[in-house]
Design a protein around this motif. Sequence first.
Motif, mmCIF file in Angstrom:
data_model
loop_
_atom_site.group_PDB
_atom_site.id
_atom_site.type_symbol
_atom_site.label_atom_id
_atom_site.label_comp_id
_atom_site.label_asym_id
_atom_site.label_seq_id
_atom_site.Cartn_x
_atom_site.Cartn_y
_atom_site.Cartn_z
ATOM 1 N N PRO A 132 -2.377 -14.632 -14.566
ATOM 2 C CA PRO A 132 -2.879 -14.391 -13.226
ATOM 3 C C PRO A 132 -3.863 -15.470 -12.765
ATOM 4 C CG PRO A 132 -3.928 -12.887 -14.799
ATOM 5 C CD PRO A 132 -2.874 -13.624 -15.540
ATOM 6 N N GLY A 133 -3.815 -15.733 -11.440
ATOM 7 C CA GLY A 133 -4.678 -16.755 -10.865
ATOM 8 C C GLY A 133 -5.098 -16.368 -9.460
ATOM 9 N N TYR A 134 -5.552 -17.379 -8.709
ATOM 10 C CA TYR A 134 -6.153 -17.143 -7.385
ATOM 11 C C TYR A 134 -5.068 -17.207 -6.307
ATOM 12 C CZ TYR A 134 -9.384 -18.156 -3.447
ATOM 13 O OH TYR A 134 -10.076 -18.161 -2.266
ATOM 14 N N ASP A 135 -4.878 -16.104 -5.608
ATOM 15 C CA ASP A 135 -3.774 -16.025 -4.647
ATOM 16 C C ASP A 135 -3.851 -17.086 -3.550
ATOM 17 O OD1 ASP A 135 -6.036 -14.759 -3.633
ATOM 18 O OD2 ASP A 135 -4.954 -13.067 -2.737
ATOM 19 N N ARG A 136 -5.072 -17.449 -3.136
ATOM 20 C CA ARG A 136 -5.162 -18.419 -2.033
ATOM 21 C C ARG A 136 -4.768 -19.835 -2.474
ATOM 22 N NH1 ARG A 136 -7.558 -15.981 2.474
ATOM 23 N NH2 ARG A 136 -8.835 -14.183 1.934
ATOM 24 N N HIS A 137 -4.976 -20.164 -3.757
ATOM 25 C CA HIS A 137 -4.443 -21.435 -4.265
ATOM 26 C C HIS A 137 -2.931 -21.445 -4.102
ATOM 27 C CE1 HIS A 137 -7.897 -22.321 -7.372
ATOM 28 N NE2 HIS A 137 -8.203 -22.756 -6.167
ATOM 29 N N PHE A 138 -2.315 -20.375 -4.614
ATOM 30 C CA PHE A 138 -0.853 -20.325 -4.625
ATOM 31 C C PHE A 138 -0.319 -20.373 -3.184
ATOM 32 C CE2 PHE A 138 -1.293 -17.509 -8.699
ATOM 33 C CZ PHE A 138 -1.836 -18.591 -9.377
ATOM 34 N N ALA A 139 -1.095 -19.783 -2.259
ATOM 35 C CA ALA A 139 -0.652 -19.772 -0.860
ATOM 36 C C ALA A 139 -0.674 -21.177 -0.263
ATOM 37 C CB ALA A 139 -1.553 -18.842 -0.045
ATOM 38 N N VAL A 140 -1.630 -22.010 -0.693
ATOM 39 C CA VAL A 140 -1.694 -23.383 -0.148
ATOM 40 C C VAL A 140 -0.413 -24.133 -0.521
ATOM 41 C CG1 VAL A 140 -2.856 -25.626 -0.337
ATOM 42 C CG2 VAL A 140 -4.227 -23.541 -0.102
ATOM 43 N N SER A 141 -0.090 -24.171 -1.810
ATOM 44 C CA SER A 141 1.113 -24.931 -2.203
ATOM 45 C C SER A 141 2.370 -24.297 -1.618
ATOM 46 C CB SER A 141 1.204 -25.081 -3.726
ATOM 47 O OG SER A 141 0.714 -23.948 -4.407
ATOM 48 N N ALA A 142 2.434 -22.965 -1.638
ATOM 49 C CA ALA A 142 3.639 -22.300 -1.090
ATOM 50 C C ALA A 142 3.818 -22.625 0.393
ATOM 51 C CB ALA A 142 3.547 -20.786 -1.300
ATOM 52 N N SER A 143 2.699 -22.787 1.112
ATOM 53 C CA SER A 143 2.810 -23.006 2.568
ATOM 54 C C SER A 143 3.470 -24.349 2.890
ATOM 55 C CB SER A 143 1.435 -22.908 3.237
ATOM 56 O OG SER A 143 0.681 -24.070 2.987
ATOM 57 N N GLY A 183 -7.896 6.622 -0.815
ATOM 58 C CA GLY A 183 -9.003 6.072 -0.019
ATOM 59 C C GLY A 183 -9.751 4.919 -0.659
ATOM 60 N N VAL A 184 -9.160 4.278 -1.687
ATOM 61 C CA VAL A 184 -9.820 3.122 -2.306
ATOM 62 C C VAL A 184 -8.880 1.910 -2.244
ATOM 63 C CG1 VAL A 184 -11.007 2.213 -4.346
ATOM 64 C CG2 VAL A 184 -10.981 4.686 -3.926
ATOM 65 N N VAL A 185 -9.317 0.870 -1.523
ATOM 66 C CA VAL A 185 -8.472 -0.318 -1.370
ATOM 67 C C VAL A 185 -8.778 -1.305 -2.495
ATOM 68 C CG1 VAL A 185 -7.825 -2.207 0.171
ATOM 69 C CG2 VAL A 185 -8.500 0.000 1.128
ATOM 70 N N LEU A 186 -7.706 -1.734 -3.183
ATOM 71 C CA LEU A 186 -7.815 -2.768 -4.224
ATOM 72 C C LEU A 186 -7.025 -3.993 -3.770
ATOM 73 C CD1 LEU A 186 -6.980 -0.705 -7.458
ATOM 74 C CD2 LEU A 186 -9.221 -1.494 -6.749
ATOM 75 N N THR A 187 -7.257 -5.134 -4.418
ATOM 76 C CA THR A 187 -6.409 -6.299 -4.168
ATOM 77 C C THR A 187 -4.958 -5.894 -4.454
ATOM 78 O OG1 THR A 187 -8.196 -7.651 -5.086
ATOM 79 C CG2 THR A 187 -6.074 -8.739 -4.760
ATOM 80 N N GLY A 188 -4.033 -6.309 -3.604
ATOM 81 C CA GLY A 188 -2.631 -5.923 -3.768
ATOM 82 C C GLY A 188 -2.114 -6.262 -5.163
ATOM 83 N N ALA A 189 -1.317 -5.361 -5.726
ATOM 84 C CA ALA A 189 -0.727 -5.649 -7.042
ATOM 85 C C ALA A 189 0.211 -6.842 -6.876
ATOM 86 C CB ALA A 189 0.040 -4.441 -7.547
ATOM 87 N N GLY A 190 0.201 -7.740 -7.833
ATOM 88 C CA GLY A 190 1.071 -8.914 -7.753
ATOM 89 C C GLY A 190 0.386 -10.104 -7.103
ATOM 90 N N ALA A 191 -0.730 -9.867 -6.390
ATOM 91 C CA ALA A 191 -1.376 -10.957 -5.650
ATOM 92 C C ALA A 191 -1.804 -12.099 -6.568
ATOM 93 C CB ALA A 191 -2.592 -10.432 -4.904
ATOM 94 N N THR A 192 -2.022 -11.790 -7.840
ATOM 95 C CA THR A 192 -2.524 -12.811 -8.755
ATOM 96 C C THR A 192 -1.401 -13.672 -9.344
ATOM 97 O OG1 THR A 192 -2.452 -11.118 -10.476
ATOM 98 C CG2 THR A 192 -4.584 -11.487 -9.404
ATOM 99 N N TRP A 193 -0.186 -13.439 -8.860
ATOM 100 C CA TRP A 193 0.972 -14.222 -9.323
ATOM 101 C C TRP A 193 1.608 -14.942 -8.149
ATOM 102 C CZ3 TRP A 193 3.294 -14.524 -14.270
ATOM 103 C CH2 TRP A 193 2.580 -13.837 -15.264
ATOM 104 N N PRO A 194 2.238 -16.119 -8.412
ATOM 105 C CA PRO A 194 2.936 -16.814 -7.327
ATOM 106 C C PRO A 194 3.922 -15.879 -6.630
ATOM 107 C CG PRO A 194 2.924 -18.162 -9.319
ATOM 108 C CD PRO A 194 2.307 -16.847 -9.687
#
Length: 427
Positions: free
Chosen positions: A138-149, A371-382
């Motif tokens: 698992p890693g940082y979703d916003r990193h993966f979003a930069v390259s994917a974009s 009623g508890v929001v967590l980071t989406g499951a899978g977000a930590t993967w490409p």
Amino acid sequence: MANAYQLMTTEQLDAEIARLELLTDEIRSRGLALDMARGKPSPEQTALSRPMFDLLTSKTPLVDGNAIVDNYGTPDGLPSARALAAEILGVDPANVIVNGSSSLNLMYDLVSNAFVRGIAGEEPWCRQGTVKFLCPSPGYDRHFAVSASFGIENVPVPMGPDGPDMDVVRELVEGDAQVKGIWCVPKYANPTGITYSDEVVRAFASLRPAARDFRIFWDNAYVVHAFGDEDDQLLNIFDAMAEAGTQDLVYEFGSTAKVTFPSSGIAFVTASPSDMVHVRAAFAVERVSCEKFSQLAHVLFLKDLEGVRQHMRRHADIVRPRFELVERKLTEGIGHLGIASWTHPHGGYFVSFEGPEGSAKAIVSMMRDLGVVLTGAGATWPYGKDPRDTNIRIAPTYPSLDDLGSALDVFVVVVQLVAARLERTSR
Ligand SMILES: Cc1ncc(COP(=O)(O)O)c(C=O)c1O
């Protein structure tokens, strides 16, 4: 080793599921509205930096060495801000640019530059066909979003307790010229909280990439973010490169987003002298110069690395009890069942939780329902695809201690129910 549910008879398991369902019905009736989704400092933490506002007044001299603060010029940033950033990263200020308020923005700029103009005289990535980035997961979703974009293919790489699996990294980087980059958070990684071992840093520093235009995106976002007595020591990658005789391999980033103010901190980048020539040239097309009032305010407020460390100790006093609460609630709630594991970081913003195979989506969805929001499951993967559906990122800093405690009480019930149901359906 079998977990507690696997050891139960089917009758015992059904009774346990019924008990947990009653508990969740009771939780649902409370109408909770709690948020543990993103790694943000709490309001108490951002308040620590408010005195910075008192340091810039109409009387403050708007000069910094030879640099003028209230006009164009000094595109690399104020000399004092570059010195501060260089001290934080442990590098030569001559190779540092301080620019803007977001390090993610600088990462995006450099991917964009490589994509459009190329690196080291090579063809721009956009003309090279398939281009790949390695994504330790698992890693940082916003990193993966930069390259994917950019249409870059994100390739997951296994993450261990000491950092990425360097046998896999080496094979891919040295064997495949389509691999142009890797995303790394070397200290208090997002989300596992681990720090790369010296061996892993040395393995990075001695890579001999197949592509001349390959770069390591070394995002040292949590370099000064210990929250306990123990601060992990990260080997300086530029020192390791000097030892290994490599160069032009790393872009390193940092920011004060989680030192002063997210979205209003100062951001910086460093690389080898020859890479910095290209980085400067790329930035010069985008900006005449940078925003300097914030840089001046940051230097007046933080002063130097010792000032940063003192300030971070105040953050630590606020953050530490939250991480201790996560550890205690998880241990007391599910530690004895053998159904999950989690990390025990010494710094950073996250705890990485591993549930049973096939559980993460169900846990996050049931938590939302309660009623508890967590980071989406899978977000930590490409591409949001966690192949085993096990990883959940816990971000404990933003909620109050009371809210965090309530959210974790719900979490341990939900983890038990999902794990028990998974066992039941497997029979
Ligand atoms: C690893 C990592 N890098 C960068 C950022 C964002 O930093 P900035 O606000 O400087 O863009 C975050 C924020 O959560 C992060 O976790």
